[in-house]
Scaffold this motif. Sequence first.
Motif, PDB file in Angstrom:
ATOM      1  N   MET A 141       6.071   1.415 -10.621  1.00 20.28           N
ATOM      2  CA  MET A 141       7.524   1.274 -10.545  1.00 20.28           C
ATOM      3  C   MET A 141       8.215   2.000 -11.700  1.00 20.28           C
ATOM      4  O   MET A 141       7.741   1.974 -12.841  1.00 20.28           O
ATOM      5  CB  MET A 141       7.917  -0.203 -10.605  1.00 20.28           C
ATOM      6  CG  MET A 141       7.752  -0.948  -9.310  1.00 20.28           C
ATOM      7  SD  MET A 141       9.159  -0.603  -8.221  1.00 20.28           S
ATOM      8  CE  MET A 141       8.675  -1.594  -6.793  1.00 20.28           C
ATOM      9  N   ASN A 143      11.729   1.657 -13.670  1.00 20.00           N
ATOM     10  CA  ASN A 143      12.716   0.593 -13.813  1.00 20.00           C
ATOM     11  C   ASN A 143      13.789   0.959 -14.827  1.00 20.00           C
ATOM     12  O   ASN A 143      13.555   1.737 -15.759  1.00 20.00           O
ATOM     13  CB  ASN A 143      12.038  -0.707 -14.276  1.00 20.00           C
ATOM     14  CG  ASN A 143      10.829  -1.062 -13.439  1.00 20.00           C
ATOM     15  OD1 ASN A 143      10.949  -1.433 -12.290  1.00 20.00           O
ATOM     16  ND2 ASN A 143       9.640  -0.923 -14.026  1.00 20.00           N
ATOM     17  N   GLY A 160      16.561  -3.224 -12.262  1.00 18.30           N
ATOM     18  CA  GLY A 160      16.082  -2.864 -10.934  1.00 18.30           C
ATOM     19  C   GLY A 160      15.086  -1.730 -11.020  1.00 18.30           C
ATOM     20  O   GLY A 160      15.024  -1.016 -12.031  1.00 18.30           O
ATOM     21  N   GLY A 161      14.283  -1.578  -9.963  1.00 18.12           N
ATOM     22  CA  GLY A 161      13.284  -0.523  -9.971  1.00 18.12           C
ATOM     23  C   GLY A 161      12.920  -0.063  -8.572  1.00 18.12           C
ATOM     24  O   GLY A 161      13.108  -0.796  -7.593  1.00 18.12           O
ATOM     25  N   ILE A 162      12.411   1.149  -8.474  1.00 18.63           N
ATOM     26  CA  ILE A 162      11.919   1.695  -7.214  1.00 18.63           C
ATOM     27  C   ILE A 162      10.560   2.337  -7.469  1.00 18.63           C
ATOM     28  O   ILE A 162      10.260   2.767  -8.586  1.00 18.63           O
ATOM     29  CB  ILE A 162      12.879   2.732  -6.590  1.00 18.63           C
ATOM     30  CG1 ILE A 162      13.124   3.892  -7.558  1.00 18.63           C
ATOM     31  CG2 ILE A 162      14.183   2.085  -6.172  1.00 18.63           C
ATOM     32  CD1 ILE A 162      13.915   5.030  -6.947  1.00 18.63           C
ATOM     33  N   PHE A 199       6.674   2.272   0.392  1.00 19.32           N
ATOM     34  CA  PHE A 199       7.844   2.206  -0.487  1.00 19.32           C
ATOM     35  C   PHE A 199       8.059   0.763  -0.933  1.00 19.32           C
ATOM     36  O   PHE A 199       7.844  -0.189  -0.172  1.00 19.32           O
ATOM     37  CB  PHE A 199       9.082   2.711   0.256  1.00 19.32           C
ATOM     38  CG  PHE A 199      10.363   2.521  -0.513  1.00 19.32           C
ATOM     39  CD1 PHE A 199      10.672   3.341  -1.586  1.00 19.32           C
ATOM     40  CD2 PHE A 199      11.247   1.505  -0.166  1.00 19.32           C
ATOM     41  CE1 PHE A 199      11.850   3.166  -2.292  1.00 19.32           C
ATOM     42  CE2 PHE A 199      12.432   1.324  -0.864  1.00 19.32           C
ATOM     43  CZ  PHE A 199      12.734   2.154  -1.934  1.00 19.32           C
ATOM     44  N   TYR A 201      10.724  -1.734  -3.763  1.00 25.10           N
ATOM     45  CA  TYR A 201      11.792  -1.816  -4.768  1.00 25.10           C
ATOM     46  C   TYR A 201      11.834  -3.238  -5.301  1.00 25.10           C
ATOM     47  O   TYR A 201      11.292  -4.175  -4.688  1.00 25.10           O
ATOM     48  CB  TYR A 201      13.150  -1.405  -4.185  1.00 25.10           C
ATOM     49  CG  TYR A 201      13.739  -2.374  -3.183  1.00 25.10           C
ATOM     50  CD1 TYR A 201      14.509  -3.467  -3.592  1.00 25.10           C
ATOM     51  CD2 TYR A 201      13.517  -2.207  -1.815  1.00 25.10           C
ATOM     52  CE1 TYR A 201      15.046  -4.348  -2.668  1.00 25.10           C
ATOM     53  CE2 TYR A 201      14.050  -3.085  -0.889  1.00 25.10           C
ATOM     54  CZ  TYR A 201      14.820  -4.157  -1.319  1.00 25.10           C
ATOM     55  OH  TYR A 201      15.341  -5.031  -0.401  1.00 25.10           O
ATOM     56  N   GLN A 202      12.489  -3.413  -6.442  1.00 26.85           N
ATOM     57  CA  GLN A 202      12.552  -4.738  -7.043  1.00 26.85           C
ATOM     58  C   GLN A 202      13.841  -4.913  -7.836  1.00 26.85           C
ATOM     59  O   GLN A 202      14.473  -3.942  -8.268  1.00 26.85           O
ATOM     60  CB  GLN A 202      11.338  -4.976  -7.956  1.00 26.85           C
ATOM     61  CG  GLN A 202      11.204  -4.004  -9.099  1.00 26.85           C
ATOM     62  CD  GLN A 202       9.873  -4.171  -9.826  1.00 26.85           C
ATOM     63  OE1 GLN A 202       8.902  -4.705  -9.285  1.00 26.85           O
ATOM     64  NE2 GLN A 202       9.802  -3.724 -11.076  1.00 26.85           N
ATOM     65  N   ARG A 224      10.754  -8.662  -5.192  1.00 27.45           N
ATOM     66  CA  ARG A 224      10.214  -7.368  -4.768  1.00 27.45           C
ATOM     67  C   ARG A 224      10.076  -7.332  -3.252  1.00 27.45           C
ATOM     68  O   ARG A 224       9.654  -8.310  -2.631  1.00 27.45           O
ATOM     69  CB  ARG A 224       8.848  -7.108  -5.405  1.00 27.45           C
ATOM     70  CG  ARG A 224       8.194  -5.811  -4.926  1.00 27.45           C
ATOM     71  CD  ARG A 224       6.852  -5.583  -5.596  1.00 27.45           C
ATOM     72  NE  ARG A 224       6.999  -5.265  -7.014  1.00 27.45           N
ATOM     73  CZ  ARG A 224       5.980  -5.115  -7.848  1.00 27.45           C
ATOM     74  NH1 ARG A 224       4.739  -5.274  -7.418  1.00 27.45           N
ATOM     75  NH2 ARG A 224       6.193  -4.816  -9.112  1.00 27.45           N
ATOM     76  N   THR A 226       8.220  -4.980  -0.299  1.00 28.69           N
ATOM     77  CA  THR A 226       7.245  -3.941  -0.021  1.00 28.69           C
ATOM     78  C   THR A 226       7.249  -3.641   1.471  1.00 28.69           C
ATOM     79  O   THR A 226       7.170  -4.563   2.293  1.00 28.69           O
ATOM     80  CB  THR A 226       5.834  -4.377  -0.458  1.00 28.69           C
ATOM     81  OG1 THR A 226       5.865  -4.747  -1.839  1.00 28.69           O
ATOM     82  CG2 THR A 226       4.831  -3.259  -0.253  1.00 28.69           C
TER      83      THR A 226
END
Length: 278
Positions: A141, A143, A160-162, A199, A201-202, A224, A226
């Motif tokens: 990730m 972030n 946040g993160g991807i 993919f 994200y969180q 998160r 997924t």
Amino acid sequence: MTKTILAAATAALLASSAAYAADAYQPEPQPVYVDAPEVAVAEASGWYLRGDLGYSFNKLRGADYFQGSNATKVDFATSSIKDSFWLGGGVGYQMNNYLRSDLTFDYLFDSDFTGSTRGSCGVSTACTSRDLTTMRAYTLMANAYIDLGTYAYFTPYIGGGIGGSYVKWDKLRNTSCANSNPSSCDATVEHEGKGSWRFAYQLMAGASIDVTCNVKADVGYRFRHTAGGDMFGYALNGGPGYDKGFTSHSLHAGARYVFGGCETPVAYEPPPELPVYK
């Protein structure tokens, strides 16, 4: 003559008194005002390492598979995964007092899957299967975080993160039993487990706690998502199968080590001398 001498002496005495008074009087010197030096507010910045341990509450969004032939795709009647622990680490950079970012990698430990499907066994006997397997995931990730100010030793933050998750499924063991006689079961069929990158994200929220000038404890919450992907392969007129992705709510505790987090002592400079009045 006497009067003339007396007048001259008096004039000389007055002149010397005036001269002495002029010499004796000295105006007070004006105090010297020195502007205070400008104080620059130091901003935290620099590289850091982090490590975290958390517990994840997982929810599978469902699964489906091809039944009988590749023309018929059906959902699992039931499908769920267990909660599990996760362990992670990363490297980041504190840009200023309010913004930082990091790159993290974490491992979600085995999460057991339990599911069931409905169909026919043999020619016309209705049956229900019990499907068992295990999932694990490796996630990378990128972030970004916003620190919301420091209060005493606490700094709350949001972030946040991807990134992407590699989700790996073990073999799926499928056992079908007749609905009319649950003790009458077919032999267990094993489907090859699949793995795939998806993919992810969180979103995060939490607080860091100053332990020392270099070490910050970190506690927080993470959501998160997924995406779905390959789950198991084809075997005996069943499969392949796919999961529809999963979500997780997790709590974690960890620490960050900040390089150069301790301030360098400033050399002592004596204050300017003030004028002495005598």
